[in-house]
Write an enzyme that holds these catalytic residues in place. Structure first.
Site, PDB file in Angstrom:
ATOM      1  N   LYS A  69     -10.014   2.325  -1.494  1.00 17.90           N
ATOM      2  CA  LYS A  69     -10.078   1.800  -0.134  1.00 17.90           C
ATOM      3  C   LYS A  69     -11.325   2.303   0.588  1.00 17.90           C
ATOM      4  CE  LYS A  69      -7.090   1.546   3.983  1.00 17.90           C
ATOM      5  NZ  LYS A  69      -5.802   2.055   4.533  1.00 17.90           N
ATOM      6  N   CYS A  88      -5.129  -2.910   3.536  1.00 21.48           N
ATOM      7  CA  CYS A  88      -4.674  -2.594   4.885  1.00 21.48           C
ATOM      8  C   CYS A  88      -5.799  -2.585   5.926  1.00 21.48           C
ATOM      9  CB  CYS A  88      -3.918  -1.266   4.869  1.00 21.48           C
ATOM     10  SG  CYS A  88      -2.823  -1.032   6.305  1.00 21.48           S
ATOM     11  N   GLU A  92       0.833  -1.211   0.000  1.00 25.47           N
ATOM     12  CA  GLU A  92       0.000   0.000   0.000  1.00 25.47           C
ATOM     13  C   GLU A  92       0.868   1.262   0.000  1.00 25.47           C
ATOM     14  OE1 GLU A  92      -3.462   1.924   2.892  1.00 25.47           O
ATOM     15  OE2 GLU A  92      -1.834   0.735   3.754  1.00 25.47           O
TER      16      GLU A  92
END
Length: 258
Positions: free
Chosen positions: A111, A146, A40
């Protein structure tokens, strides 16, 4: 399917331009893989909040251009980790990029769960809205990033979308490394899917990174793992047919009630 995770080190003294060139060279050096995954926000570091706006780029910006060329040269499927995407209206997103072996951008994922509570990503970026799956390599890939790892409902939606291999680039901090390992294994076990969890090495804006990237089987077995938080590459061969066999032999997903 052979998968390689490149646990890129983030050195604050290295420019994003230099790191892009180095990442491209690492991808090309592992051309024998079918799928490569990067971490990421590796161009600037997941905690380098002051660089988000100045280093933001469009989906055809310098990182995408460099990674498309690397995927094409290596003839691999490349999950190029994520960038700070700036849209035409000026909004910022933490956006993952997946390239096909011909260098074409095959999928993007913004995300959904932004880290930082009232600060960091939560303050600086917009949230994605849609889970993303992608048919590739004879299977279905599910995309997460993440902090998404802490929200199992997203992974249920990915499995409902057909995902058998879950790709998770991350910039996970060292002080919560125990959570990283437990949660990644839990997502594999409950999803009965492979989890490819690729973290970063080095330090992001003073935040030491956990590293310890992992390739995890549908039963939770760790097939390959980075030994520490140093820059390195891990590789494992995935038996894609084993996902359906395991789901059939231990059909827990069929017993869902809620």
């Amino acid at each position: 399917m052979r998968a390689s995770l490149i646990q890129i080190g983030v050195d604050p003294d290295e420019t994003p331009e230099s790191r892009r060139a180095r990442a491209g060279a690492l991808v090309r050096a592992h051309a024998g893989a079918d799928l490569i995954v990067l971490p990421e926000l590796w161009p600037m570091g997941a905690f380098a909040y002051d660089l988000f706006a100045p280093e933001a780029e469009a989906l055809d910006g310098p990182t995408a251009t460099a990674m498309a060329a690397a995927a094409r040269d290596a003839d691999v499927w490349l999950h190029a980790g994520s960038i700070v995407e700036r849209t035409a209206d000026g909004d910022l997103y933490n956006t993952s990029l997946v390239f096909a072996p011909d260098g074409q951008l095959a999928a993007t994922y913004r995300k959904i769960h932004r880290f930082g509570f009232a600060k960091g990503e939560k303050e600086l970026m917009e949230a994605g809205e849609q889970p993303v799956t992608l048919a590739a390599l004879g299977t279905t890939l599910g995309l997460a990033t993440c902090y998404d790892l802490r929200f199992p409902e997203l992974f249920r939606l990915l499995v409902d979308g057909g995902a058998q291999v879950l790709l998770l680039p991350a910039g996970w901090p060292e002080k919560r490394r125990a959570h990283w390992t437990v949660l990644a294994q839990a997502r594999a076990i409950e999803s009965q899917a492979y989890v490819l969890a690729c973290g970063t090495a080095g330090t992001h804006a003073g935040v030491p990174q956990a590293g310890h990237s992992m390739i995890i089987a549908p039963d939770g077995e760790i097939l390959a793992a980075a030994e520490d938080a140093e820059e390195q590459v891990i590789t494992a061969d995935l038996d894609l047919a084993a996902v359906a066999k395991y789901r059939e032999s231990f059909p827990a997903l069929k017993d869902r009630q809620l």
